[in-house]
Every structure is written in C-alpha cells, then in structure tokens.
Motif scaffolding. Sequence first.
Motif, PDB file in Angstrom:
ATOM      1  N   SER A 281      29.476  53.556  42.018  1.00 46.04           N
ATOM      2  CA  SER A 281      28.534  53.455  43.128  1.00 46.04           C
ATOM      3  C   SER A 281      29.292  53.136  44.403  1.00 46.04           C
ATOM      4  CB  SER A 281      27.493  52.355  42.882  1.00 46.04           C
ATOM      5  OG  SER A 281      26.823  52.551  41.669  1.00 46.04           O
ATOM      6  N   ARG A 282      28.839  53.661  45.510  1.00 41.30           N
ATOM      7  CA  ARG A 282      29.423  53.286  46.793  1.00 41.30           C
ATOM      8  C   ARG A 282      28.736  52.040  47.356  1.00 41.30           C
ATOM      9  NH1 ARG A 282      32.600  57.098  49.357  1.00 41.30           N
ATOM     10  NH2 ARG A 282      33.126  55.340  50.688  1.00 41.30           N
TER      11      ARG A 282
ATOM     12  N   PRO B 290      37.257  54.571  46.167  1.00 46.00           N
ATOM     13  CA  PRO B 290      36.645  54.446  47.494  1.00 46.00           C
ATOM     14  C   PRO B 290      35.973  53.108  47.731  1.00 46.00           C
ATOM     15  CG  PRO B 290      35.272  55.773  46.075  1.00 46.00           C
ATOM     16  CD  PRO B 290      36.528  55.497  45.305  1.00 46.00           C
ATOM     17  N   GLY B 291      35.807  52.335  46.676  1.00 44.93           N
ATOM     18  CA  GLY B 291      35.193  51.022  46.839  1.00 44.93           C
ATOM     19  C   GLY B 291      33.703  51.020  46.563  1.00 44.93           C
ATOM     20  N   THR B 292      33.213  49.887  46.117  1.00 43.20           N
ATOM     21  CA  THR B 292      31.775  49.654  45.955  1.00 43.20           C
ATOM     22  C   THR B 292      31.410  48.457  46.809  1.00 43.20           C
ATOM     23  OG1 THR B 292      31.695  50.480  43.680  1.00 43.20           O
ATOM     24  CG2 THR B 292      29.924  48.994  44.379  1.00 43.20           C
ATOM     25  N   ARG B 293      30.505  48.675  47.724  1.00 43.81           N
ATOM     26  CA  ARG B 293      30.047  47.577  48.576  1.00 43.81           C
ATOM     27  C   ARG B 293      28.819  46.955  47.924  1.00 43.81           C
ATOM     28  NH1 ARG B 293      31.708  46.060  53.405  1.00 43.81           N
ATOM     29  NH2 ARG B 293      32.894  47.960  53.747  1.00 43.81           N
TER      30      ARG B 293
ATOM     31  N   GLN C 210      29.290  36.542  45.677  1.00 46.66           N
ATOM     32  CA  GLN C 210      29.957  37.715  45.131  1.00 46.66           C
ATOM     33  C   GLN C 210      29.643  38.975  45.932  1.00 46.66           C
ATOM     34  OE1 GLN C 210      28.642  37.089  40.982  1.00 46.66           O
ATOM     35  NE2 GLN C 210      30.803  36.843  40.453  1.00 46.66           N
ATOM     36  N   THR C 211      28.898  38.806  47.017  1.00 45.80           N
ATOM     37  CA  THR C 211      28.729  39.911  47.964  1.00 45.80           C
ATOM     38  C   THR C 211      30.090  40.249  48.540  1.00 45.80           C
ATOM     39  OG1 THR C 211      26.449  39.383  48.569  1.00 45.80           O
ATOM     40  CG2 THR C 211      27.775  40.529  50.219  1.00 45.80           C
ATOM     41  N   SER C 212      30.503  41.496  48.367  1.00 45.92           N
ATOM     42  CA  SER C 212      31.855  41.865  48.777  1.00 45.92           C
ATOM     43  C   SER C 212      32.055  43.361  48.611  1.00 45.92           C
ATOM     44  CB  SER C 212      32.887  41.117  47.916  1.00 45.92           C
ATOM     45  OG  SER C 212      34.212  41.329  48.369  1.00 45.92           O
TER      46      SER C 212
END
Lengths: 112, 115
Positions: free
Chosen positions: B8-9, B108-111, B85-87
């Motif tokens: 997930s992005r 690409p990372g998951t926000r 843990q929001t990150s």
Amino acid sequence: TQLLEQSPQFLSIQEGENLTVYCNSSSVFSSLQWYRQEPGEGPVLLVTVVTGGEVKKLKRLTFQFGDARKDSSLHITAAQPGDTGLYLCAGAARGGADGLTFGKGTHLIIQP
Amino acid sequence: DVKVTQSSRYLVKRTGEKVFLECVQDMDHENMFWYRQDPGLGLRLIYFSYDVKMKEKGDIPEGYSVSREKKERFSLILESASTNQTSMYLCASVVAGGPFGETQYFGPGTRLLVL
C-alpha cells in the motif's frame, strides 16, 4: 550505536550556485552510500564509496570518502532545480548486511 | 530492473488495530529490511531478515514484529497500532555476500496514519 551527523539540515540556494553537504561520524564504516529521495518515494542510491580518500563523480555531483572512512561529502556544482530533493548519507558496518545507519538528511531546494 | 514493491502507498488505521505491511522483491535477495522515516529523525531500522524464517531486531523493534515465510516477501506487523506509529515505512532488500556496501533497493514506501 553508530551515528551519522549530516549537515546542513536545510539548504536553499539559487540555480547555478555550488554547495556541499557533509556527513560525519566518530565511527568507521566499511562503506558509505549517498541516496536521493523524492517526496512520497523511497530513497534511490546515487553512489557508494568504499576506499578511504576515494572520490567519485556523477555528472555535476562529486562524492568524497574521508581518509579514515568516518566522513563523507557531496559537492554539487552549478546546482539546477532538478537537484531539489532530500539527500541522505548512509554508512554500512558489515557491507550493509545488518542494515544501514542513516544521517537525518539534507533538504535541498534549488530556486530557479 | 530490481523491483521492491510495497502493498500500500497510503494506509489509515485506528488505534488498537492489527496492521500488516507487505513487501515483495523480485531479485532473489537474501537480506530484507524494514525502516521507518520520521521528520527530524531520519530512517531508523526496525527489523531485518537474513533468510526465510530468520529475523533480527534493528534499532527500534518495540511494538513491531515481522514475518518472512518466503524469500521474496517480508512482512511488518503492528500488533496493536498506536498513534506514535504514524510514519513512513520503507522496505529495502540487498543481495548478501558482497564485501562492501551492496546497494540497498528501496520500495516506494507506505505512509501510515494511525488515528
């Protein structure tokens, strides 16, 4: 715990100017990597330096590894707006097999 | 081209939910890593894995667990999500055995936002 101090944290300059970003540590690394990260994307490797004193060039970017393998610098000549981004240095203790130690990054903005 | 994909992005979860972040790489890399990236703190290593079913704690493993059942897939699990843990979560993989700084390839990372 190994630490990498990266400076400056923020840098905003005009197109055509030169700049240098520094990455310093009291620890010795087997190699040091420089990454560039765009907003919303993962870091992308620019270069790896391995040998103390090594200098690598990537177009207008020049990377240097300190003789003692504790520090590195990134120099950009004639900066362009496309150079804008977050630049990260990362040190590897055992070839990166245990993960990398990252600096906090330099937010670079090149204004047209 | 090496490809590291993350499931997930963007994710929005509520406090206390169990959260799974999935990472898949297609280069047969042995080593995989999970980092989190926070403003002013940079990237910090949470967990990494040398091989299937093997895991090692990174610098900030508290509140997280991981699973590596297949070589190409490395999952990060938040057993009970909390707001701290929001990150931005970044997965990376690297081929093992190189003597010096092998390239770590990042997804690409998951926000993740925990409300």
